[in-house]
Design a protein around this motif. Structure first.
Motif, PDB file in Angstrom:
ATOM      1  N   PHE A   1       0.822  -1.201   0.000  1.00 49.18           N
ATOM      2  CA  PHE A   1       0.000   0.000   0.000  1.00 49.18           C
ATOM      3  C   PHE A   1       0.864   1.262   0.000  1.00 49.18           C
ATOM      4  O   PHE A   1       0.656   2.180  -0.804  1.00 49.18           O
ATOM      5  CB  PHE A   1      -0.913  -0.009   1.218  1.00 49.18           C
ATOM      6  CG  PHE A   1      -1.665   1.281   1.433  1.00 49.18           C
ATOM      7  CD1 PHE A   1      -2.637   1.684   0.545  1.00 49.18           C
ATOM      8  CD2 PHE A   1      -1.392   2.083   2.524  1.00 49.18           C
ATOM      9  CE1 PHE A   1      -3.327   2.871   0.728  1.00 49.18           C
ATOM     10  CE2 PHE A   1      -2.069   3.272   2.724  1.00 49.18           C
ATOM     11  CZ  PHE A   1      -3.035   3.664   1.818  1.00 49.18           C
ATOM     12  N   GLY A   2       1.838   1.309   0.899  1.00 49.49           N
ATOM     13  CA  GLY A   2       2.689   2.486   0.992  1.00 49.49           C
ATOM     14  C   GLY A   2       3.493   2.723  -0.268  1.00 49.49           C
ATOM     15  O   GLY A   2       3.629   3.863  -0.729  1.00 49.49           O
ATOM     16  N   ASN A   3       4.010   1.649  -0.858  1.00 44.58           N
ATOM     17  CA  ASN A   3       4.815   1.793  -2.068  1.00 44.58           C
ATOM     18  C   ASN A   3       3.973   2.320  -3.222  1.00 44.58           C
ATOM     19  O   ASN A   3       4.371   3.256  -3.932  1.00 44.58           O
ATOM     20  CB  ASN A   3       5.441   0.447  -2.435  1.00 44.58           C
ATOM     21  CG  ASN A   3       6.392   0.561  -3.610  1.00 44.58           C
ATOM     22  OD1 ASN A   3       7.432   1.188  -3.525  1.00 44.58           O
ATOM     23  ND2 ASN A   3       6.023  -0.038  -4.724  1.00 44.58           N
ATOM     24  N   GLY A   4       2.800   1.709  -3.418  1.00 42.62           N
ATOM     25  CA  GLY A   4       1.925   2.164  -4.497  1.00 42.62           C
ATOM     26  C   GLY A   4       1.486   3.603  -4.316  1.00 42.62           C
ATOM     27  O   GLY A   4       1.465   4.397  -5.263  1.00 42.62           O
ATOM     28  N   LEU A   5       1.143   3.957  -3.080  1.00 47.50           N
ATOM     29  CA  LEU A   5       0.713   5.325  -2.804  1.00 47.50           C
ATOM     30  C   LEU A   5       1.859   6.311  -3.000  1.00 47.50           C
ATOM     31  O   LEU A   5       1.672   7.409  -3.533  1.00 47.50           O
ATOM     32  CB  LEU A   5       0.179   5.414  -1.372  1.00 47.50           C
ATOM     33  CG  LEU A   5      -0.550   6.707  -0.992  1.00 47.50           C
ATOM     34  CD1 LEU A   5      -1.794   6.885  -1.840  1.00 47.50           C
ATOM     35  CD2 LEU A   5      -0.907   6.700   0.485  1.00 47.50           C
ATOM     36  N   GLY A   6       3.064   5.915  -2.583  1.00 44.85           N
ATOM     37  CA  GLY A   6       4.217   6.794  -2.746  1.00 44.85           C
ATOM     38  C   GLY A   6       4.529   7.064  -4.199  1.00 44.85           C
ATOM     39  O   GLY A   6       4.773   8.213  -4.596  1.00 44.85           O
ATOM     40  N   VAL A   7       4.523   6.007  -5.023  1.00 47.98           N
ATOM     41  CA  VAL A   7       4.785   6.180  -6.454  1.00 47.98           C
ATOM     42  C   VAL A   7       3.737   7.093  -7.077  1.00 47.98           C
ATOM     43  O   VAL A   7       4.049   7.992  -7.869  1.00 47.98           O
ATOM     44  CB  VAL A   7       4.811   4.809  -7.163  1.00 47.98           C
ATOM     45  CG1 VAL A   7       4.815   4.988  -8.676  1.00 47.98           C
ATOM     46  CG2 VAL A   7       6.027   4.004  -6.720  1.00 47.98           C
ATOM     47  N   ALA A   8       2.466   6.888  -6.697  1.00 44.60           N
ATOM     48  CA  ALA A   8       1.389   7.678  -7.290  1.00 44.60           C
ATOM     49  C   ALA A   8       1.451   9.142  -6.852  1.00 44.60           C
ATOM     50  O   ALA A   8       1.389  10.055  -7.681  1.00 44.60           O
ATOM     51  CB  ALA A   8       0.038   7.073  -6.905  1.00 44.60           C
ATOM     52  N   VAL A   9       1.577   9.372  -5.545  1.00 46.72           N
ATOM     53  CA  VAL A   9       1.527  10.746  -5.038  1.00 46.72           C
ATOM     54  C   VAL A   9       2.778  11.528  -5.410  1.00 46.72           C
ATOM     55  O   VAL A   9       2.698  12.667  -5.892  1.00 46.72           O
ATOM     56  CB  VAL A   9       1.312  10.744  -3.514  1.00 46.72           C
ATOM     57  CG1 VAL A   9       1.434  12.157  -2.947  1.00 46.72           C
ATOM     58  CG2 VAL A   9      -0.048  10.171  -3.177  1.00 46.72           C
ATOM     59  N   LEU A  10       3.951  10.937  -5.197  1.00 45.15           N
ATOM     60  CA  LEU A  10       5.175  11.665  -5.544  1.00 45.15           C
ATOM     61  C   LEU A  10       5.322  11.829  -7.053  1.00 45.15           C
ATOM     62  O   LEU A  10       5.871  12.831  -7.524  1.00 45.15           O
ATOM     63  CB  LEU A  10       6.396  10.964  -4.960  1.00 45.15           C
ATOM     64  CG  LEU A  10       6.445  10.883  -3.431  1.00 45.15           C
ATOM     65  CD1 LEU A  10       7.802  10.398  -2.961  1.00 45.15           C
ATOM     66  CD2 LEU A  10       6.113  12.217  -2.795  1.00 45.15           C
ATOM     67  N   GLY A  11       4.791  10.871  -7.809  1.00 48.50           N
ATOM     68  CA  GLY A  11       4.749  11.050  -9.256  1.00 48.50           C
ATOM     69  C   GLY A  11       3.855  12.216  -9.646  1.00 48.50           C
ATOM     70  O   GLY A  11       4.168  12.982 -10.565  1.00 48.50           O
ATOM     71  N   ALA A  12       2.736  12.354  -8.915  1.00 46.69           N
ATOM     72  CA  ALA A  12       1.838  13.483  -9.186  1.00 46.69           C
ATOM     73  C   ALA A  12       2.501  14.810  -8.834  1.00 46.69           C
ATOM     74  O   ALA A  12       2.327  15.819  -9.529  1.00 46.69           O
ATOM     75  CB  ALA A  12       0.544  13.310  -8.393  1.00 46.69           C
ATOM     76  N   VAL A  13       3.289  14.838  -7.754  1.00 49.47           N
ATOM     77  CA  VAL A  13       4.025  16.055  -7.389  1.00 49.47           C
ATOM     78  C   VAL A  13       5.004  16.421  -8.496  1.00 49.47           C
ATOM     79  O   VAL A  13       5.116  17.598  -8.906  1.00 49.47           O
ATOM     80  CB  VAL A  13       4.770  15.855  -6.052  1.00 49.47           C
ATOM     81  CG1 VAL A  13       5.706  17.033  -5.770  1.00 49.47           C
ATOM     82  CG2 VAL A  13       3.782  15.680  -4.905  1.00 49.47           C
ATOM     83  N   LEU A  14       5.730  15.412  -8.993  1.00 51.76           N
ATOM     84  CA  LEU A  14       6.666  15.646 -10.092  1.00 51.76           C
ATOM     85  C   LEU A  14       5.943  16.215 -11.313  1.00 51.76           C
ATOM     86  O   LEU A  14       6.369  17.220 -11.898  1.00 51.76           O
ATOM     87  CB  LEU A  14       7.371  14.337 -10.451  1.00 51.76           C
ATOM     88  CG  LEU A  14       8.110  14.303 -11.798  1.00 51.76           C
ATOM     89  CD1 LEU A  14       9.250  15.302 -11.819  1.00 51.76           C
ATOM     90  CD2 LEU A  14       8.618  12.896 -12.094  1.00 51.76           C
ATOM     91  N   ASN A  15       4.833  15.575 -11.700  1.00 48.01           N
ATOM     92  CA  ASN A  15       4.124  15.998 -12.911  1.00 48.01           C
ATOM     93  C   ASN A  15       3.554  17.405 -12.777  1.00 48.01           C
ATOM     94  O   ASN A  15       3.584  18.197 -13.728  1.00 48.01           O
ATOM     95  CB  ASN A  15       3.004  15.000 -13.231  1.00 48.01           C
ATOM     96  CG  ASN A  15       3.547  13.661 -13.684  1.00 48.01           C
ATOM     97  OD1 ASN A  15       4.660  13.573 -14.198  1.00 48.01           O
ATOM     98  ND2 ASN A  15       2.769  12.605 -13.476  1.00 48.01           N
ATOM     99  N   SER A  16       3.024  17.724 -11.596  1.00 45.78           N
ATOM    100  CA  SER A  16       2.442  19.053 -11.413  1.00 45.78           C
ATOM    101  C   SER A  16       3.527  20.136 -11.443  1.00 45.78           C
ATOM    102  O   SER A  16       3.335  21.210 -12.017  1.00 45.78           O
ATOM    103  CB  SER A  16       1.652  19.123 -10.103  1.00 45.78           C
ATOM    104  OG  SER A  16       2.501  18.914  -8.992  1.00 45.78           O
ATOM    105  N   ARG A  17       4.670  19.856 -10.842  1.00 44.82           N
ATOM    106  CA  ARG A  17       5.777  20.814 -10.864  1.00 44.82           C
ATOM    107  C   ARG A  17       6.316  20.991 -12.286  1.00 44.82           C
ATOM    108  O   ARG A  17       6.594  22.109 -12.741  1.00 44.82           O
ATOM    109  CB  ARG A  17       6.887  20.316  -9.929  1.00 44.82           C
ATOM    110  CG  ARG A  17       8.150  21.161  -9.910  1.00 44.82           C
ATOM    111  CD  ARG A  17       7.891  22.533  -9.334  1.00 44.82           C
ATOM    112  NE  ARG A  17       9.136  23.288  -9.186  1.00 44.82           N
ATOM    113  CZ  ARG A  17       9.182  24.592  -9.021  1.00 44.82           C
ATOM    114  NH1 ARG A  17       8.056  25.297  -8.964  1.00 44.82           N
ATOM    115  NH2 ARG A  17      10.344  25.206  -8.890  1.00 44.82           N
TER     116      ARG A  17
END
Length: 506
Positions: free
Chosen positions: A423-439
């Motif tokens: 759960f943590g790994n999947g959420l981390g990839v998704a959320v931090l990936g979203a931070v990268l994409n938004s920036r």
């Protein structure tokens, strides 16, 4: 009607079903640990080994993008959805039996995957491997808790954790080496001799152990947990691709929330729950759980992004990028196999060890975020700091979770530990990936769909340089978010575990 151990016949009870290991543990415990770690390593390699075979699969099987996604996700979805159920089954029916079943299923799935001549066959085989993987991930940790004395458990869990790090780091390397010499199916067929060796060794060496109470099977709980966790992981995986507000993601997330709420309600009201909700009243358990989710959230997402930094920004190929992340795994392996991390934990105590380890990991992520743009030296420093922090914090966290759960529920404890990691790994990839994409989108608004798309449409070297700088900025921001998550996880876990220790001595 369930009988107590005293009411069972000798045949039902069996020597292995009784009780804790002697003070010195099982006489062949280190050899057994080697066997179960080999099985564990095989499962972990298959979490990442397929990534390097994507070009070959696209070319030789004519796999579309959606096929590739399901080849990867079928394994992780099935595995994460079944972890709690697999752990409960191991406790009830016997951990040795479930370990053998997991190896057999994993081996059959590997054989079918290696010989598959269509995308459908490969997806089905990967799903079957996920079932075997869920059984192996839960039973290996549960068996380790049974065969080692309490004094040796931290070192044993440290070695088990080091194998996890080794599997994570070497998956792409093993896949790259195999594909350089063989066809893509070899990355699955290489599992077969390991499975065969594991089956023989488990039959010969591993003692049987299970919950002597023989709780009734919680079939509805198993169904609800499987559907709920699979839906949750699928929503997290789908979010970055389809959009977090898309109908598919929102519907899947709603199903996950509803089903998991029903699971919690059901488990709190039946006499033989698969997951005893009273565990969450234990500060040690809740502290370790909170820390485990945040540590994997920060680490999983940040390291996923690091591989992109090494390839897209620093210009390394896949194999070179994999080699340059190896110092992280090597640090973990050296400190845990030598027993140094276990000695530090014994000296510092669990709360301080977890806090110290996660502070080091957070500093490592900050180092990568702030220094990596200047070359590999900053990345290397960050990787070593992360590796040392992992070696200290991860085993202490896993031991805290397992120690907060009765020994007869060790399989469920291992299932919880594995579920948190997924759960943590999947959420981390998704959320931090979203931070990268938004920036990235904020800095390069016209062509922000992806870095390759932005580079292909760039007009001249100056424009490409600006795009790479924007991508590096996005990576740095996401790494810093991961660092905050890891630091917060360490502080929360340490505070709750410290309060639990004080309450025990009060």
């Amino acid at each position: 009607m369930t009988t107590s151990p005293q009411e069972q016949s000798p045949a039902e009870q069996g020597p292995a079903d009784q009780a804790p290991p002697p003070a010195q543990g099982h006489p062949q415990r280190w050899l057994i640990l080697g066997v179960i770690c080999l099985a564990q390593l095989t499962v972990l390699l298959d979490n990442t080994v397929l990534n390097v075979a994507i070009p070959s699969l696209t070319r030789e099987l004519g796999a579309a993008t959606s096929d590739i996604q399901w080849m990867i996700n079928a394994y992780s979805l099935v595995q994460s959805g079944l972890l709690l159920t697999a752990g409960s089954a191991a406790d009830r029916y016997g951990r040795k039996k479930m370990l053998l079943a997991g190896l057999a299923l994993f081996g059959v799935g590997s054989l079918v995957a290696g010989l598959a001549d269509s995308t459908g066959q490969l997806i089905a085989a990967r799903a079957g491997m996920g079932v075997g993987g869920a059984l192996l991930l839960t039973t290996t940790l549960a068996v380790a808790m049974q065969i080692f004395s309490p004094a040796e458990q931290p070192k044993a869990i440290g070695i088990w954790s080091a194998v996890n790090a080794l599997g994570f780091a070497t998956g792409p390397l093993v896949g790259g080496v195999m594909l350089d010499h063989f066809w893509w199916g070899a990355i699955f067929l290489i599992n077969l001799p390991v499975v065969a060796l594991g089956l023989v060794a488990v039959v010969a060496l591993v003692p049987e152990s299970k919950n002597p109470r023989g709780d009734r099977p919680d079939l509805l709980g198993a169904l609800l947990s499987t559907i709920g966790m699979s839906s949750l992981v699928y929503a997290i995986i789908s979010g970055p691709e389809h959009g977090w507000t898309s109908g598919r993601v929102l519907l899947t997330a709603a199903v996950a929330v509803a089903v998991l709420a029903a699971f919690a309600y059901w488990e709190s009201r039946i006499p033989y729950p698969m997951l005893d909700m009273h565990f969450f009243r234990d500060r040690r358990f809740t502290g370790a759980v909170a820390g485990a989710v945040l540590i994997v959230f920060g680490m999983g997402g940040a390291l996923f992004l690091l591989t992109q930094h090494l390839q897209f920004v620093l210009g390394y190929g896949p194999l070179e990028a994999g080699l340059r992340t190896a110092p992280l795994a090597l640090s973990v392996v050296v400190l845990n196999f030598s027993g140094l991390s276990a000695k530090w934990t014994a000296k510092l105590g669990t709360p301080v060890s977890i806090a110290s380890g996660m502070v080091l990991m957070s500093l490592g992520l900050v180092s990568i975020a702030t220094l990596a743009s200047g070359g590999y030296a900053g990345t290397l420093l960050g990787l070593v700091l992360i590796g040392v922090g992992c070696a200290i914090a991860n085993p202490a966290m896993a031991h805290a979770i397992m120690s907060a759960i009765p020994p007869e529920k060790a399989g469920v404890g291992a299932g919880i530990n594995g579920t948190l990691a997924e759960f943590g790994n999947g959420l981390g990839v998704a959320v931090l990936g979203a931070v990268l994409n938004s920036r990235f989108a904020a800095l390069i608004p016209v062509v922000a769909s992806s870095l390759p798309a932005a580079l292909s449409s760039a007009d001249g070297s100056a424009e490409k340089e600006r795009i790479l700088d924007a991508f590096s900025s996005g990576l740095a921001t996401s790494q810093l978010v991961g660092a905050v998550a890891v630091l917060l996880g360490g502080l929360v876990a340490a505070a709750l575990l410290r309060r639990a220790e004080r309450a025990d001595f009060a």
